[in-house]
Design a protein around this motif. Structure first.
Motif, PDB file in Angstrom:
ATOM      1  N   GLY A 103       1.622 -39.736   7.873  1.00 57.54           N
ATOM      2  CA  GLY A 103       0.356 -40.417   7.255  1.00 57.54           C
ATOM      3  C   GLY A 103      -0.180 -39.536   6.203  1.00 57.54           C
ATOM      4  N   GLY A 104      -0.692 -40.165   5.050  1.00 59.07           N
ATOM      5  CA  GLY A 104      -1.110 -39.463   3.964  1.00 59.07           C
ATOM      6  C   GLY A 104      -0.113 -38.814   3.029  1.00 59.07           C
ATOM      7  N   TYR A 105      -0.402 -37.701   2.570  1.00 59.24           N
ATOM      8  CA  TYR A 105       0.651 -36.871   1.557  1.00 59.24           C
ATOM      9  C   TYR A 105       1.739 -36.504   2.482  1.00 59.24           C
ATOM     10  CZ  TYR A 105      -3.493 -37.430  -1.555  1.00 59.24           C
ATOM     11  OH  TYR A 105      -4.288 -37.770  -2.551  1.00 59.24           O
ATOM     12  N   ALA A 106       2.635 -36.762   1.745  1.00 56.26           N
ATOM     13  CA  ALA A 106       3.907 -35.880   2.280  1.00 56.26           C
ATOM     14  C   ALA A 106       4.777 -35.532   0.824  1.00 56.26           C
ATOM     15  CB  ALA A 106       5.218 -36.760   3.005  1.00 56.26           C
ATOM     16  N   LEU A 107       4.414 -34.460   0.194  1.00 50.81           N
ATOM     17  CA  LEU A 107       4.669 -34.089  -1.037  1.00 50.81           C
ATOM     18  C   LEU A 107       5.543 -32.826  -0.859  1.00 50.81           C
ATOM     19  CD1 LEU A 107       1.321 -34.505  -2.712  1.00 50.81           C
ATOM     20  CD2 LEU A 107       3.115 -36.127  -2.551  1.00 50.81           C
ATOM     21  N   GLY A 108       6.395 -32.590  -1.912  1.00 54.68           N
ATOM     22  CA  GLY A 108       7.220 -31.541  -2.006  1.00 54.68           C
ATOM     23  C   GLY A 108       8.071 -31.050  -0.836  1.00 54.68           C
ATOM     24  N   GLY A 109       7.677 -29.796   0.016  1.00 60.24           N
ATOM     25  CA  GLY A 109       8.137 -29.259   1.088  1.00 60.24           C
ATOM     26  C   GLY A 109       7.637 -30.429   2.236  1.00 60.24           C
ATOM     27  N   GLY A 110       6.531 -30.980   1.936  1.00 64.09           N
ATOM     28  CA  GLY A 110       6.174 -31.887   3.035  1.00 64.09           C
ATOM     29  C   GLY A 110       6.976 -33.236   3.258  1.00 64.09           C
ATOM     30  N   CYS A 111       7.549 -33.827   2.159  1.00 62.65           N
ATOM     31  CA  CYS A 111       8.361 -34.777   1.814  1.00 62.65           C
ATOM     32  C   CYS A 111       9.871 -34.342   2.499  1.00 62.65           C
ATOM     33  CB  CYS A 111       8.676 -35.236   0.740  1.00 62.65           C
ATOM     34  SG  CYS A 111       9.567 -36.698   0.303  1.00 62.65           S
ATOM     35  N   ALA A 126       0.921 -43.430   3.849  1.00 67.98           N
ATOM     36  CA  ALA A 126       1.957 -42.357   3.519  1.00 67.98           C
ATOM     37  C   ALA A 126       2.045 -42.466   2.024  1.00 67.98           C
ATOM     38  CB  ALA A 126       3.110 -42.631   4.107  1.00 67.98           C
ATOM     39  N   LYS A 127       2.050 -41.315   1.516  1.00 65.74           N
ATOM     40  CA  LYS A 127       2.503 -40.928   0.162  1.00 65.74           C
ATOM     41  C   LYS A 127       3.692 -40.156  -0.136  1.00 65.74           C
ATOM     42  CE  LYS A 127      -1.461 -42.509  -2.438  1.00 65.74           C
ATOM     43  NZ  LYS A 127      -1.187 -44.063  -2.468  1.00 65.74           N
ATOM     44  N   PHE A 128       4.611 -40.346  -0.590  1.00 63.90           N
ATOM     45  CA  PHE A 128       5.812 -39.443  -0.812  1.00 63.90           C
ATOM     46  C   PHE A 128       5.977 -38.859  -2.149  1.00 63.90           C
ATOM     47  CE2 PHE A 128       6.756 -42.178   2.924  1.00 63.90           C
ATOM     48  CZ  PHE A 128       7.064 -41.181   3.936  1.00 63.90           C
ATOM     49  N   GLY A 129       6.425 -37.862  -2.328  1.00 64.25           N
ATOM     50  CA  GLY A 129       6.803 -37.445  -3.546  1.00 64.25           C
ATOM     51  C   GLY A 129       7.402 -35.891  -3.722  1.00 64.25           C
ATOM     52  N   GLN A 130       8.034 -35.706  -4.690  1.00 58.47           N
ATOM     53  CA  GLN A 130       8.721 -34.310  -5.015  1.00 58.47           C
ATOM     54  C   GLN A 130       8.260 -33.875  -6.245  1.00 58.47           C
ATOM     55  OE1 GLN A 130      10.950 -34.293  -1.717  1.00 58.47           O
ATOM     56  NE2 GLN A 130      10.832 -32.665  -2.981  1.00 58.47           N
ATOM     57  N   PRO A 131       6.741 -33.294  -6.516  1.00 59.43           N
ATOM     58  CA  PRO A 131       6.126 -33.239  -7.507  1.00 59.43           C
ATOM     59  C   PRO A 131       6.291 -31.556  -8.093  1.00 59.43           C
ATOM     60  CG  PRO A 131       4.625 -32.907  -5.583  1.00 59.43           C
ATOM     61  CD  PRO A 131       5.957 -33.254  -5.195  1.00 59.43           C
ATOM     62  N   MET A 159      11.862 -39.967  -9.160  1.00 58.84           N
ATOM     63  CA  MET A 159      10.720 -38.976  -8.094  1.00 58.84           C
ATOM     64  C   MET A 159      10.930 -37.468  -8.655  1.00 58.84           C
ATOM     65  SD  MET A 159       9.667 -41.172  -5.511  1.00 58.84           S
ATOM     66  CE  MET A 159       9.423 -40.000  -4.220  1.00 58.84           C
ATOM     67  N   CYS A 160      11.945 -37.230  -8.607  1.00 47.71           N
ATOM     68  CA  CYS A 160      12.051 -35.557  -9.005  1.00 47.71           C
ATOM     69  C   CYS A 160      11.756 -35.295 -10.483  1.00 47.71           C
ATOM     70  CB  CYS A 160      13.365 -34.916  -8.592  1.00 47.71           C
ATOM     71  SG  CYS A 160      13.652 -35.097  -6.697  1.00 47.71           S
ATOM     72  N   LEU A 161      12.078 -36.149 -11.329  1.00 50.23           N
ATOM     73  CA  LEU A 161      12.000 -35.721 -12.752  1.00 50.23           C
ATOM     74  C   LEU A 161      10.589 -36.251 -13.294  1.00 50.23           C
ATOM     75  CD1 LEU A 161      15.427 -36.918 -14.330  1.00 50.23           C
ATOM     76  CD2 LEU A 161      14.515 -34.612 -14.052  1.00 50.23           C
ATOM     77  N   THR A 162       9.803 -37.170 -12.630  1.00 44.51           N
ATOM     78  CA  THR A 162       8.778 -37.361 -13.156  1.00 44.51           C
ATOM     79  C   THR A 162       7.528 -37.083 -12.026  1.00 44.51           C
ATOM     80  OG1 THR A 162       8.348 -39.621 -11.758  1.00 44.51           O
ATOM     81  CG2 THR A 162       9.563 -39.756 -13.821  1.00 44.51           C
ATOM     82  N   GLY A 163       7.878 -36.679 -10.995  1.00 45.24           N
ATOM     83  CA  GLY A 163       6.820 -36.209  -9.893  1.00 45.24           C
ATOM     84  C   GLY A 163       6.182 -37.135  -9.515  1.00 45.24           C
ATOM     85  N   ARG A 164       6.311 -38.392  -9.672  1.00 43.98           N
ATOM     86  CA  ARG A 164       5.493 -39.589  -9.309  1.00 43.98           C
ATOM     87  C   ARG A 164       5.404 -39.788  -7.761  1.00 43.98           C
ATOM     88  NH1 ARG A 164       7.440 -44.560  -7.522  1.00 43.98           N
ATOM     89  NH2 ARG A 164       9.635 -45.004  -7.867  1.00 43.98           N
ATOM     90  N   MET A 165       4.600 -40.499  -7.075  1.00 45.53           N
ATOM     91  CA  MET A 165       4.599 -40.598  -5.689  1.00 45.53           C
ATOM     92  C   MET A 165       4.988 -42.035  -5.345  1.00 45.53           C
ATOM     93  SD  MET A 165       0.941 -38.913  -4.311  1.00 45.53           S
ATOM     94  CE  MET A 165       0.312 -37.677  -5.237  1.00 45.53           C
ATOM     95  N   MET A 166       5.593 -42.285  -4.073  1.00 47.64           N
ATOM     96  CA  MET A 166       6.037 -43.470  -3.673  1.00 47.64           C
ATOM     97  C   MET A 166       5.243 -43.622  -2.447  1.00 47.64           C
ATOM     98  SD  MET A 166      10.265 -43.788  -2.284  1.00 47.64           S
ATOM     99  CE  MET A 166      11.243 -44.191  -3.653  1.00 47.64           C
ATOM    100  N   ASP A 167       4.808 -45.129  -2.405  1.00 47.09           N
ATOM    101  CA  ASP A 167       3.960 -45.357  -1.398  1.00 47.09           C
ATOM    102  C   ASP A 167       4.961 -45.846  -0.233  1.00 47.09           C
ATOM    103  OD1 ASP A 167       4.748 -48.128  -1.827  1.00 47.09           O
ATOM    104  OD2 ASP A 167       2.763 -48.664  -2.794  1.00 47.09           O
TER     105      ASP A 167
END
Ligand code: HXC
Length: 258
Positions: A103-111, A126-131, A159-167
């Motif tokens: 639920g919520g942010y799953a970013l970088g190491g979280g994703c 949920a928001k996934f990203g590799q920022p 995702m990895c080049l722009t760092g944008r999040m995916m819902d």
């Protein structure tokens, strides 16, 4: 199980739940979290009372990444000598099914942690990203590899080049997520999935996990042979005899993990 500094654990009806609990840092994954999660998961893997494992976070954040404050002064020699992040392999070596409930942010190491599980389910929040690119670095816990295998090159590069999040909706459409549910249903659904798996033969579920994971590491020909050999060996188990007898006799199977 003993107390942990950064996670909460709970076991009920064959299902163990690990809840990341660093709310002030949005569950950022420092070394203590790595140690706690991998220690708990390894212990649950060895515990006969546990048949499936859930890893989850809070409503706001599954985990907002590896801990940037811990890494800010990290230098090459230290990271290389410690093989920084390699400790997560203790989690991916777990043989029981692992469900990650985001639920919520799953970013970088979280994703990346979410992708280490076997079944990834998400709340609509949920928001996934590799920022990592925004920090001048790149994924370090599998993002460039597991994300690419899950969603393909086009989306992984995006995702990895722009760092944008995916819902959550895009994540499900792209193959990153198995199911999307309302936030209030996230843990119930994770527990339902875990309970369904917990009722199966542990040997069969471990073999399913092994076989599917091999699909990511080998050729189709080798993978098919591997699956066939596993299938041949499952015929040596009591659970195969029981499962098929129960079907023929029109009753529920009584698996004994033997
Ligand atoms: C350390 C973090 C953190 C992180 C959040 N916090 N993410 N601390 N590491 N990854 C801390 C903040 O510093 C802040 O602490 C508190 O959590 C709340 O965060 P806010 O930013 O105030 O919350 P909000 O405004 O709601 O924004 C949420 C957010 C943002 C969009 C998720 O926190 C954010 O962008 N976080 C970083 C995401 C990220 O870049 N992740 C990838 C990390 S690198 P204080 O003390 O100020 O209250 C990675 C892999 C690296 O994961 C591998 C390569 C080596």
């Amino acid at each position: 199980m003993s107390d942990f500094a950064t996670i909460l654990t709970n076991t009920a009806d064959g299902v163990a739940t690990i809840t990341i609990d660093r709310p002030k840092a949005l569950n950022a994954l420092n070394l203590q979290v790595l140690t706690d999660i991998t220690d708990a998961a390894t212990a649950f893997d060895a515990d006969d009372a546990v048949r499936a494992i859930i890893i989850t976070g809070s409503e706001k954040a599954f985990a907002a990444g590896a801990d940037i404050k811990e890494m800010a002064d990290l230098d090459f020699a230290t990271a290389y000598r410690a093989d920084w992040f390699a400790g997560w392999e203790r989690l991916t070596n777990v043989r029981k099914p692992v469900i990650t409930a985001v639920g919520g942010y799953a970013l970088g190491g979280g994703c990346e942690l979410a992708m280490m599980g076997d079944i990834l389910i998400a709340a609509t929040t949920a928001k996934f990203g590799q920022p990592e690119i925004n920090l001048g670095v790149l994924p370090g816990m599998g993002g460039s590899q597991r994300l690419t295998r899950a969603v393909g090159k086009a989306k992984a590069m995006d995702m990895c080049l722009t760092g944008r999040m995916m819902d959550a909706e895009e994540a499900e459409r792209s193959g990153l997520v198995a199911r999307v549910v309302a936030p209030e249903d996230l843990l119930t659904t994770a527990n339902e999935i875990a309970a369904t798996i917990a009722a199966k033969s542990l040997i069969a579920s471990a073999m399913v996990k092994e076989a599917i994971n091999v699909a990511f590491e080998t050729t189709l020909e080798q993978g098919l042979r591997y699956e066939r050999r596993l299938f041949h060996s499952v015929l040596a188990t009591n659970d195969q005899t029981e499962g098929m007898a129960a079907f023929v006799e029109k009753r529920e199977p009584n698996f004994t993990d033997s």
